[in-house]
Design a protein around this motif. Structure first.
Motif, PDB file in Angstrom:
ATOM      1  N   VAL A  94     -38.497  17.588   3.009  1.00  0.00           N
ATOM      2  CA  VAL A  94     -37.414  17.948   3.936  1.00  0.00           C
ATOM      3  C   VAL A  94     -37.518  17.115   5.216  1.00  0.00           C
ATOM      4  O   VAL A  94     -36.511  16.616   5.734  1.00  0.00           O
ATOM      5  CB  VAL A  94     -37.464  19.460   4.254  1.00  0.00           C
ATOM      6  CG1 VAL A  94     -36.544  19.792   5.421  1.00  0.00           C
ATOM      7  CG2 VAL A  94     -37.048  20.267   3.027  1.00  0.00           C
ATOM      8  N   THR A  95     -38.737  16.923   5.695  1.00  0.00           N
ATOM      9  CA  THR A  95     -38.917  16.099   6.894  1.00  0.00           C
ATOM     10  C   THR A  95     -38.440  14.668   6.648  1.00  0.00           C
ATOM     11  O   THR A  95     -37.865  14.028   7.533  1.00  0.00           O
ATOM     12  CB  THR A  95     -40.406  16.086   7.310  1.00  0.00           C
ATOM     13  OG1 THR A  95     -40.857  17.431   7.416  1.00  0.00           O
ATOM     14  CG2 THR A  95     -40.599  15.392   8.644  1.00  0.00           C
ATOM     15  N   SER A  96     -38.666  14.185   5.429  1.00  0.00           N
ATOM     16  CA  SER A  96     -38.239  12.819   5.120  1.00  0.00           C
ATOM     17  C   SER A  96     -36.724  12.669   5.213  1.00  0.00           C
ATOM     18  O   SER A  96     -36.220  11.576   5.495  1.00  0.00           O
ATOM     19  CB  SER A  96     -38.735  12.410   3.733  1.00  0.00           C
ATOM     20  OG  SER A  96     -37.988  13.053   2.726  1.00  0.00           O
ATOM     21  N   SER A  97     -35.997  13.768   4.978  1.00  0.00           N
ATOM     22  CA  SER A  97     -34.535  13.696   5.139  1.00  0.00           C
ATOM     23  C   SER A  97     -34.175  13.530   6.614  1.00  0.00           C
ATOM     24  O   SER A  97     -33.192  12.851   6.952  1.00  0.00           O
ATOM     25  CB  SER A  97     -33.874  14.959   4.574  1.00  0.00           C
ATOM     26  OG  SER A  97     -33.352  14.716   3.291  1.00  0.00           O
ATOM     27  N   PHE A  98     -34.941  14.163   7.472  1.00  0.00           N
ATOM     28  CA  PHE A  98     -34.680  14.027   8.914  1.00  0.00           C
ATOM     29  C   PHE A  98     -34.925  12.578   9.364  1.00  0.00           C
ATOM     30  O   PHE A  98     -34.159  12.027  10.157  1.00  0.00           O
ATOM     31  CB  PHE A  98     -35.558  15.004   9.703  1.00  0.00           C
ATOM     32  CG  PHE A  98     -35.034  16.407   9.711  1.00  0.00           C
ATOM     33  CD1 PHE A  98     -34.311  16.891  10.803  1.00  0.00           C
ATOM     34  CD2 PHE A  98     -35.226  17.253   8.630  1.00  0.00           C
ATOM     35  CE1 PHE A  98     -33.808  18.183  10.805  1.00  0.00           C
ATOM     36  CE2 PHE A  98     -34.723  18.539   8.623  1.00  0.00           C
ATOM     37  CZ  PHE A  98     -34.015  19.013   9.713  1.00  0.00           C
ATOM     38  N   THR A  99     -36.009  11.965   8.861  1.00  0.00           N
ATOM     39  CA  THR A  99     -36.274  10.579   9.249  1.00  0.00           C
ATOM     40  C   THR A  99     -35.224   9.638   8.658  1.00  0.00           C
ATOM     41  O   THR A  99     -34.859   8.635   9.270  1.00  0.00           O
ATOM     42  CB  THR A  99     -37.683  10.143   8.792  1.00  0.00           C
ATOM     43  OG1 THR A  99     -37.816  10.414   7.395  1.00  0.00           O
ATOM     44  CG2 THR A  99     -38.762  10.908   9.556  1.00  0.00           C
ATOM     45  N   MET A 100     -34.745  10.005   7.454  1.00  0.00           N
ATOM     46  CA  MET A 100     -33.671   9.209   6.843  1.00  0.00           C
ATOM     47  C   MET A 100     -32.415   9.261   7.718  1.00  0.00           C
ATOM     48  O   MET A 100     -31.781   8.229   7.976  1.00  0.00           O
ATOM     49  CB  MET A 100     -33.374   9.777   5.450  1.00  0.00           C
ATOM     50  CG  MET A 100     -32.289   9.071   4.673  1.00  0.00           C
ATOM     51  SD  MET A 100     -32.815   7.476   4.075  1.00  0.00           S
ATOM     52  CE  MET A 100     -31.600   6.444   4.881  1.00  0.00           C
ATOM     53  N   HIS A 101     -32.096  10.463   8.171  1.00  0.00           N
ATOM     54  CA  HIS A 101     -30.926  10.636   9.024  1.00  0.00           C
ATOM     55  C   HIS A 101     -31.121   9.885  10.344  1.00  0.00           C
ATOM     56  O   HIS A 101     -30.192   9.244  10.848  1.00  0.00           O
ATOM     57  CB  HIS A 101     -30.716  12.129   9.287  1.00  0.00           C
ATOM     58  CG  HIS A 101     -29.459  12.450  10.032  1.00  0.00           C
ATOM     59  ND1 HIS A 101     -28.202  12.151   9.539  1.00  0.00           N
ATOM     60  CD2 HIS A 101     -29.244  13.031  11.248  1.00  0.00           C
ATOM     61  CE1 HIS A 101     -27.279  12.545  10.401  1.00  0.00           C
ATOM     62  NE2 HIS A 101     -27.893  13.063  11.446  1.00  0.00           N
ATOM     63  N   TRP A 102     -32.344   9.948  10.869  1.00  0.00           N
ATOM     64  CA  TRP A 102     -32.647   9.243  12.114  1.00  0.00           C
ATOM     65  C   TRP A 102     -32.449   7.736  11.934  1.00  0.00           C
ATOM     66  O   TRP A 102     -31.897   7.054  12.804  1.00  0.00           O
ATOM     67  CB  TRP A 102     -34.088   9.550  12.542  1.00  0.00           C
ATOM     68  CG  TRP A 102     -34.567   8.783  13.722  1.00  0.00           C
ATOM     69  CD1 TRP A 102     -33.936   8.619  14.929  1.00  0.00           C
ATOM     70  CD2 TRP A 102     -35.793   8.034  13.826  1.00  0.00           C
ATOM     71  NE1 TRP A 102     -34.695   7.839  15.772  1.00  0.00           N
ATOM     72  CE2 TRP A 102     -35.845   7.468  15.118  1.00  0.00           C
ATOM     73  CE3 TRP A 102     -36.862   7.813  12.953  1.00  0.00           C
ATOM     74  CZ2 TRP A 102     -36.917   6.679  15.557  1.00  0.00           C
ATOM     75  CZ3 TRP A 102     -37.931   7.033  13.397  1.00  0.00           C
ATOM     76  CH2 TRP A 102     -37.945   6.477  14.679  1.00  0.00           C
ATOM     77  N   ALA A 103     -32.909   7.218  10.789  1.00  0.00           N
ATOM     78  CA  ALA A 103     -32.784   5.783  10.514  1.00  0.00           C
ATOM     79  C   ALA A 103     -31.323   5.354  10.547  1.00  0.00           C
ATOM     80  O   ALA A 103     -30.970   4.348  11.180  1.00  0.00           O
ATOM     81  CB  ALA A 103     -33.399   5.464   9.149  1.00  0.00           C
ATOM     82  N   LEU A 104     -30.472   6.133   9.888  1.00  0.00           N
ATOM     83  CA  LEU A 104     -29.055   5.746   9.836  1.00  0.00           C
ATOM     84  C   LEU A 104     -28.399   5.873  11.208  1.00  0.00           C
ATOM     85  O   LEU A 104     -27.627   5.000  11.623  1.00  0.00           O
ATOM     86  CB  LEU A 104     -28.315   6.603   8.806  1.00  0.00           C
ATOM     87  CG  LEU A 104     -26.867   6.159   8.572  1.00  0.00           C
ATOM     88  CD1 LEU A 104     -26.814   4.768   7.962  1.00  0.00           C
ATOM     89  CD2 LEU A 104     -26.128   7.131   7.683  1.00  0.00           C
ATOM     90  N   GLN A 105     -28.711   6.956  11.909  1.00  0.00           N
ATOM     91  CA  GLN A 105     -28.129   7.113  13.243  1.00  0.00           C
ATOM     92  C   GLN A 105     -28.595   5.986  14.159  1.00  0.00           C
ATOM     93  O   GLN A 105     -27.842   5.531  15.030  1.00  0.00           O
ATOM     94  CB  GLN A 105     -28.518   8.474  13.836  1.00  0.00           C
ATOM     95  CG  GLN A 105     -27.953   9.672  13.088  1.00  0.00           C
ATOM     96  CD  GLN A 105     -26.446   9.608  12.939  1.00  0.00           C
ATOM     97  OE1 GLN A 105     -25.727   9.391  13.904  1.00  0.00           O
ATOM     98  NE2 GLN A 105     -25.957   9.763  11.713  1.00  0.00           N
ATOM     99  N   SER A 106     -29.824   5.536  13.965  1.00  0.00           N
ATOM    100  CA  SER A 106     -30.357   4.459  14.803  1.00  0.00           C
ATOM    101  C   SER A 106     -29.583   3.167  14.600  1.00  0.00           C
ATOM    102  O   SER A 106     -29.172   2.522  15.569  1.00  0.00           O
ATOM    103  CB  SER A 106     -31.846   4.235  14.479  1.00  0.00           C
ATOM    104  OG  SER A 106     -32.595   5.362  14.818  1.00  0.00           O
TER     105      SER A 106
END
Lengths: 188, 202
Positions: B81-93
């Motif tokens: 689940v945390t990896s989804s947050f980092t994935m979302h962060w990557a795209l937003q970045s």
């Protein structure tokens, strides 16, 4: 119903909703197994209901206003005819006519793509009306449209800037189109 | 929505006729629906077997004397689940032009996904039963293994995305590859939550 995986942001939002739903289910199951099952049913139903309530992008966008680009001295008429229509009357001063016949299909046929027979029906109607409306000095062509009369009309208007629209045989369709375009719509 | 009307002229065609599709659903959306539908059917087949074994046949879950490593799976769930947050962060970045955020986000996502898969493999080796040990064990391995296969595919996609990110292929205007990979990764996460709930919790 809105596709929850339409974009990364929406997929992420869907994941958050699923996490919350999972916590509710775990909480219910912790108290009692059957309470967990009930919670699961309610959560799934709630998520489906939420997705069905969500607006689908593009559906509520304002209707594209078509700007007719008729050459001087000409009149362009779009005829929207339902399959099976045998005749239609068009203004005598028309110089260019496009007949579009929506390939009306059931939801099941449309979803599965089994629309060949419906398109064949529409094609026969379009061909018959095209021949009937043909006369010297008038350009007439027929098209098979989408499985929805409004979509067929909208598609036709994207490539044909009509001065007027004639709807053959269906008052409801005429009323629907009248409310969404800027050109005159008449029922034949 | 695209125009799709078919002209009924009978002239000479120098190219195949335009493909017909309903104006109601664009090809990309239809493709995504078909993908989701196929995945639901795939997982649905295994879940059907699971419910048959557990509810209809009344098999004890887990079958004694076996135990499911619920706590390890919970930690694994948190990692995924945390990896989804980092994935979302990557795209937003990358949408904001932050290349470091994109690279760090994708790298972290990949590492967490890899950790999930390695932990699951380790769990298999220590769980104490094999797929041949009855219907319970078979369904357990099938469901978690099917999901693990999806994680493996997601990791492969993530690997290419990460390499491309470090080679500077993505920009605020062009990041479709990250978007599609992100959708898949979130989907894999959602499926794991469902698998975890049914196999380990309920």
């Amino acid at each position: 119903m809105r596709n929850p995986l339409r974009s990364e942001s929406e997929a992420f939002r869907f994941l958050l909703v699923v996490i919350v739903g999972a916590l509710v289910i775990v909480g219910g199951a912790f108290l009692n197994t059957w309470l967990g099952v009930v919670a699961a049913v309610l959560v799934v139903a709630g998520i489906v209901w939420w997705l069905m309530q969500e607006a689908v992008p593009g559906v509520v966008e304002p209707v594209h206003k078509v700007d007719p680009s008729t050459p001087p001295g000409g009149t362009r008429i779009l005829v929207v005819a339902m399959p099976g229509t045998s005749s239609v009357t068009v203004a005598a001063d028309a110089t260019e006519i496009v007949v579009t016949v929506p390939a009306l299909a059931s939801k099941l046929e449309a979803a599965t793509g089994a629309v060949d027979d419906r398109r064949a029906d529409a094609e026969r109607t379009a061909l018959a009306l095209t021949r009937r409306l043909s006369r010297p000095g008038v350009s007439v062509r027929g098209e098979v449209g989408a499985d929805d009369p409004w979509l067929a009309t909208e598609d036709a208007l994207r490539t044909f800037g009509a001065d007027a629209i004639v709807v053959a045989g269906d008052a409801d369709v005429a009323e629907q189109i009248r409310g969404r375009v800027t050109v005159p719509v008449t029922l034949a | 929505m695209a125009a799709h009307a078919e002209q009924l002229d009978h002239g000479v065609h120098e190219h195949p006729p335009e493909p017909h599709y309903s104006s109601r659903i664009s090809p990309s959306i239809l493709g995504m629906f078909l993908f989701i539908g196929s995945e639901i059917m795939l997982f649905g087949a295994f879940f059907t077997a699971y419910f048959f074994v557990r509810v209809v046949a009344g098999t004890a879950w887990p079958t004694p004397p076996f135990h499911l490593p619920v706590f390890v799976a919970l930690i694994n769930t948190c990692i995924l689940v945390t990896s989804s947050f980092t994935m979302h962060w990557a795209l937003q970045s990358i949408k904001r032009g932050n290349v470091f955020g994109l690279r760090a986000g994708l790298l972290l996502t990949f590492l967490m996904g890899l950790t999930f898969l390695v932990t699951q493999g380790r769990e298999y080796s220590r769980v104490g039963f094999a797929p041949k040990d009855g219907a319970f064990a078979t369904i357990f391995y099938c469901l978690t293994g099917l999901h693990g296969a999806h994680v493996f595919v997601g990791l492969s996609i993530l690997l290419f995305m990460t390499i491309r990110a470090f080679r500077g292929h993505f920009s605020p205007e062009h990041h479709h590859g990250v978007e599609i990979g992100g959708i898949y990764w979130h989907f894999v996460d959602v499926m794991w939550i469902v698998v975890y709930l049914t196999v380990y919790i309920l």
